[in-house]
Design a protein around this motif. Structure first.
Motif: not given
Ligand SMILES: Cc1ncc(COP(=O)(O)O)c(C=O)c1O
Length: 444
Positions: A112-114, A146-148, A219, A252, A254-255, A281
């Motif tokens: 998972g991203g976190s 936002f990073h988790g 991000e 980051d 992740i998105v 993701k």
């Protein structure tokens, strides 16, 4: 499942960031997915205008990924990372090495991203500790980032509502203001601002003492504050500042990874590479939990050495690099490459923006359009001249009208976001924009 009991049954679950007493009144319970569409338990279909939540890049019901996972289950479901690995993890890291930004050569895989952002921060700290900079431990993030949700990731996050319930958070986490050009935190205008929002990072590093700062995490496009895109030169400036002070630059993605912004990674969209890149993701399009970090060669080297050197990364998860997730990730990535979905993201992103300009801008409430590729946000304002926001905000009302009309959107009080699967075609985008226009008209 008996339909009449569903609202009762949903009371047993705590879902994400929502008041469950609201959710149970009209719960969205998704049963099926195919292509860009999902279907709920009542048989109502929706266009998934958000790819789940920036996840389902290859779309729902992808038979290549499903087939690869079934075959993997017949062969091997689990391999222990403490003393082994598996062919799918090796193949995946090999394929990843061909698509990540320049200079990133090694990978660690997670679920998972976190886990990925947490590991990136820890890797940076350990790296500095064993390369002659033992005092470097501070982590700088950005307000709005936002990073988790794990303790390190949430400490790096800059969003009060996600952090305040858990204070005190970890010591040594600092934040700078985001590059929000439409509402500049410094009340300046680009390019006359000389990128104050980036330069402030150097000021902070100097005030804190460069010998104490381990990493800066960002991000490339900040999702939560409204898909804030970096102004020209911003990421380059951050890169230079990090280099000057031996601060690890962590992206980051992740998105933004796996084609979302019209390149494989946003680092490539903007031409600036990080030292560590966090991914998740779209890495498996949601078919199995999968995330990871890509590590720059020099940093990775610091973790090689004879056993007595004790320089191994002191960090592991039981399920990291598990064969099933890796098989899903591998098949997903082959789909993205083989079907040219990154190129489609770029082309369809442009088409979507043009349609929004033609059909939604005339409604008079779009203050700013941001994003890249198939990641698009519209900031809503009551008055375009003064940039005054709607009070009460419109975002939630538009999202619920859109849901009623068969479209899932990104909800925020003051902006709406679209990030459909990268397989989307122009007629499906036409449908999205039709529904969005109708929904906004209903709300207005
Ligand atoms: C930019 C960003 N980083 C990290 C995360 C955390 O990922 P996960 O929810 O998989 O732990 C998210 C999740 O939404 C995210 O959007």
């Amino acid at each position: 499942m008996e339909k009449e009991n569903l609202p009762e049954q949903t009371k047993r679950l705590l879902l994400a960031y929502m008041q469950m007493s609201d959710f149970v009144k009209d719960p969205l319970i998704i049963k099926k997915g195919e292509g860009v569409r999902i279907e709920d338990v009542n048989g109502k279909t929706y266009i998934d205008g958000l790819s789940g939540i920036f996840v389902v890049n290859v779309g729902h019901g992808n038979q290549a990924v499903i087939g690869a996972m079934k075959a993997q289950l017949d062969e091997l479901a689990f391999a222990p990372v403490l003393y082994a690995t598996n062919p799918k993890a090796l193949e995946l890291s090999q394929l990843l090495s061909t698509i990540v930004p320049d200079g990133l050569t090694s990978f660690k895989l997670f679920c998972g991203g976190s886990e990925a952002t947490e590991a990136a921060i820890k890797l940076s700290r350990q790296y500095h500790r064993q390369t002659g900079n033992p005092l470097k431990y501070k982590v700088i993030g950005r307000y709005g980032g936002f990073h988790g949700v794990t303790m390190g990731a949430v400490s790096a996050t800059g969003i009060p509502i996600r952090k305040v319930p858990f204070v005190p958070l970890l010591e040594g986490f600092l934040h700078i203001a985001p590059p929000y050009c439409y509402r500049c935190p410094y009340e300046k205008e680009f390019p006359g601002c000389n990128l104050t929002c980036a330069q402030i990072l150097e000021d902070m590093i100097q005030w804190e003492g460069p010998e104490t700062v381990a990493c800066f995490i960002a991000e490339p496009i900040m999702n939560m504050p409204g898909m804030l895109t970096p102004p020209p030169g911003y990421l380059e400036r951050l890169r230079q500042i990090c280099d000057r002070h031996q601060v690890t630059l962590i992206y980051d993605e992740i998105v933004t990874g796996f084609g979302r912004t019209g390149s494989m990674f946003a680092a490539q969209t903007y031409g600036v590479s990080p030292d560590i890149l966090c991914m998740g993701k779209g890495m498996s399009s949601g078919y199995a939990p999968l995330a990871g970090i890509a590590i720059q060669e020099e940093i990775a080297k610091a973790f090689w050495g004879p056993a007595e050197a004790k320089v191994e990364f002191s960090h592991a998860h039981t399920y990291e690099g598990n064969p099933l997730s890796c098989a899903a990730g591998l098949a997903n990535l082959r789909e993205i490459l083989g079907r040219k979905l990154v190129e489609n993201s770029k082309a369809m992103g442009e088409y979507l923006r043009k349609k929004l300009q033609d059909r939604i801008f005339p409604l008079g409430l779009v203050g700013d359009m941001r994003g890249s590729g198939l990641m698009v946000a519209l900031e809503l304002v009551k008055d375009k001249k003064t940039r005054e926001r709607f009070d009460p905000p419109l975002g939630r009302k538009i999202a619920s009208a859109a849901r009623k009309n068969g479209l899932i959107l990104r909800i925020d009080p003051h902006w709406i976001g679209l990030a459909p699967p990268l397989i989307i075609c122009s007629s499906e985008i036409d449908e999205i924009v039709d529904i969005l226009e109708r929904s906004i008209r209903e709300v207005l």
